[in-house]
Design an enzyme around this catalytic site. Structure first.
Site, PDB file in Angstrom:
ATOM      1  N   GLY A 247       0.849  -1.221   0.142  1.00 14.30           N
ATOM      2  CA  GLY A 247       0.131   0.038   0.038  1.00 14.30           C
ATOM      3  C   GLY A 247       0.724   1.288  -0.116  1.00 14.30           C
ATOM      4  N   SER A 248       0.047   2.352   0.484  1.00  8.71           N
ATOM      5  CA  SER A 248       0.896   3.812   0.430  1.00  8.71           C
ATOM      6  C   SER A 248       2.072   3.747   1.729  1.00  8.71           C
ATOM      7  CB  SER A 248       0.029   4.665   0.840  1.00  8.71           C
ATOM      8  OG  SER A 248      -0.660   4.467   2.139  1.00  8.71           O
ATOM      9  N   GLU A 269       5.866  -3.744   0.868  1.00  7.84           N
ATOM     10  CA  GLU A 269       5.712  -2.964  -0.858  1.00  7.84           C
ATOM     11  C   GLU A 269       4.971  -1.888  -0.975  1.00  7.84           C
ATOM     12  OE1 GLU A 269       7.184  -4.847  -2.988  1.00  7.84           O
ATOM     13  OE2 GLU A 269       7.429  -6.864  -2.081  1.00  7.84           O
ATOM     14  N   CYS A 303       1.787   0.467  -8.836  1.00  9.83           N
ATOM     15  CA  CYS A 303       2.930   1.154  -8.060  1.00  9.83           C
ATOM     16  C   CYS A 303       3.923   1.252  -8.820  1.00  9.83           C
ATOM     17  CB  CYS A 303       3.152  -0.031  -6.984  1.00  9.83           C
ATOM     18  SG  CYS A 303       3.331  -1.688  -7.622  1.00  9.83           S
TER      19      CYS A 303
END
Ligand code: NAD
Length: 512
Positions: A247-248, A269, A303
């Site tokens: 995620g962020s 990640e 991403c």
């Protein structure tokens, strides 16, 4: 613009995957009667609700964690190849459901159908890879310095794993973790994004059927809920021996700190801010095609999306004009329609974030070459956007999860590399050149500082055979191929004395 998905088609897809109008949001071997607030899954192409999921509360998370511990104790006794057989069957089940699951990904997340199907194919590929891995969980053996001693390393299952995933790969990221964790002997609990609960339900139904048909323990747990009721308890839970979180950067920082405080393990990640360098000697047609897919594909919501394009001065104008022409011809619309290249953003917040980022870019001196507006219709559609920028603009250091591509110009590769690396994130990178020296220079320690570095390929669309992940604020985690499986196991160094003496290492003597 093409037409948006008909409601009857949406119903058909949901029914074919066993999803009703109102669904329980947790599975621990049984579907739990979750009582949390309903999460509405919204079709981003229409803005209309698809179905509801009753969210898991911390009490249901607890029931999942208890079940995951119990499942682990059984599962770790299965041999790794026997565990691989379950994952092989999971791949077969996914092959049978590929079309419908791929459609659901497009319906709920908004990526175009070919990418939705590609995401399910990635799950299948990941399972196939993990089946092979299940016979290759190798440890090293070493020569002991002590006579008549043998020393080796072996890898044991780790324990229950918490898997937190983002909305933009609503099924593949689970498979990257779950297929490998399963063959390694771990059980798991999946906390998917609240924006894509139906994909998580559909995948868990498929996986649960495979487990049940084989009498396997319920290793693929699911708890759909928000960060407070599920995400935070999971991060703080010492039973979760590993928390793999996608995620962020903001989420990674929060989860990383909580897990570090209990000295647990994380696999992070997180966000990227990926760049492509195009040299004067590049094959410009190749570069153009690669940039288009990497910058516009998935509506800029990968991403690995290319967000920054560095153009060497000699080709800069030519490349800009090719890009503007290509951006003009991109078909935006229903992600399930065959001729659509770009679907919607995931929700109205994402649209607002893109517009705010563009306002900031303009204030900081950026010039919009094409795009930059919302598309005036229902759903969350925007125009893919090119912005002439300079590296002095702070906004270009941020990841805006939308199809904005910043264009920069440079003179030398050294200058471009320095500019390319001058952002906090470090996920994916690429160079386009036909000069071997430039290509190799980009791949040295002084070149790209990212986890992924490509030559004459865009920044997105990684294959599962390699280890995937990034450096700096991207979090340092590695998933998928190569030796990434080691993150899901614990290493044990074993030394066996088969002699009659007790020599000590380093020549130490301790005689009484
Ligand atoms: P997000 O950070 O908003 O949410 C991701 C997940 O984390 C969700 O399930 C969310 O509920 C959960 N979460 C958020 N805060 C939490 C907390 N404090 N504790 C526990 N859980 C928490 O991200 P998103 O908007 O869903 O996805 C987009 C982001 O994900 C982008 O930054 C993108 O680059 C990144 N991403 C990275 C990779 C990668 O492999 N590096 C892959 C996909 C997406």
């Amino acid at each position: 613009m093409t037409d948006v998905t008909a409601p009857s088609e949406a119903r058909r897809i949901l029914e074919s995957l066993g999803i009703g109008a109102d669904n329980p949001g947790a599975w621990n071997g049984s579907w739990l009667a979750t009582k949390g607030p309903a999460i509405a899954s919204v079709n981003p192409a229409t803005g209309k609700e698809l179905a509801r999921v009753r969210s898991a509360q911390s009490a249901e998370y607890e029931r999942c964690a208890i079940a995951a511990e119990a499942a682990f104790e059984v599962w770790r006794e299965w041999t790794a190849p026997a565990r691989g057989e379950i994952v092989r069957q999971l791949a077969e089940a996914l092959r049978r459901q590929k079309e419908e699951l791929g459609r659901l990904v497009s319906l709920e997340m908004g990526k175009v159908l070919s990418e939705g199907l590609g995401e399910v194919q990635e799950m299948i590929d990941m399972c196939d890879l993990a089946v092979g891995m299940s016979r290759q969980l190798y440890g090293l053996s070493m020569h002991s310095e002590r006579p008549q001693h043998r020393m080796y390393e072996q890898w044991h299952p780790l324990g229950p794993v918490g898997i937190i995933t983002a909305f933009n790969f609503p099924v593949a990221v689970w498979a990257w973790n779950a297929a490998v964790a399963a063959i390694c002997g771990d059980s798991m609990i999946w906390k998917p994004s609240e924006k894509t609960p139906l994909c998580a339900l559909a995948v868990t139904k498929i996986a649960a059927d495979v487990l049940e048909a084989n009498g396997a323990p319920p290793i693929f747990g699911l708890a759909i809920g928000d960060r407070n009721q599920v995400g935070k308890p999971m991060a703080a839970d010492p039973r979760m021996r590993l928390v793999s979180a996608t995620g962020s950067v903001r989420m990674g920082r929060a989860v990383g700190q909580v897990v570090a405080d209990r000295l647990g393990r994380t696999l992070l990640e997180l966000g990227g801010n990926n760049g492509i360098i195009v040299m004067d000697d590049a094959d410009l047609d190749l570069a153009l095609r690669a940039v288009l897919f990497a910058a516009v594909g998935t509506a800029g919501q990968r991403c690995t999306t290319t967000r920054r394009l560095f153009l060497q001065r000699g080709i800069a104008e030519a490349m800009k004009s090719k890009l503007v022409d290509a951006y003009r011809s991109i078909t935006i619309g229903d992600p399930l329609a065959a001729d659509t290249l770009m679907g919607p953003l995931v929700d109205t917040v994402a649209v607002d974030d893109m517009m705010k980022a563009l306002d900031t870019a303009r204030e900081q001196g950026g010039k919009v070459l094409i795009g930059g507006e919302r598309v005036d219709r229902s759903g969350f559609f925007v125009e893919p956007t090119l912005v002439e920028a300079t590296v002095q603009m702070p906004i270009t250091c941020d990841e805006t999860f939308a199809p904005i591509l910043y264009l920069f110009e440079f003179d030398t590769l050294e200058e471009a590399s320095a500019q390319h690396n001058a952002v906090p994130q470090g996920l994916s990178s690429a160079i386009f050149t036909l000069n071997m020296r430039s290509a190799e220079r980009f791949l040295t320690a002084a070149g790209s500082d990212c986890g992924i570095a490509n030559v004459n390929i865009g920044t997105s669309g990684a294959e599962i055979g390699g280890a995937f992940g990034g450096e700096k604020e991207t979090g340092g985690g590695r998933e998928a191929g190569s030796d990434s499986w080691k993150a899901y196991m614990r290493r044990q160094t074993c030394t066996i004395n088969y002699g009659t003496e007790l020599p000590l290492a380093q020549g130490v003597s301790f005689e009484v």
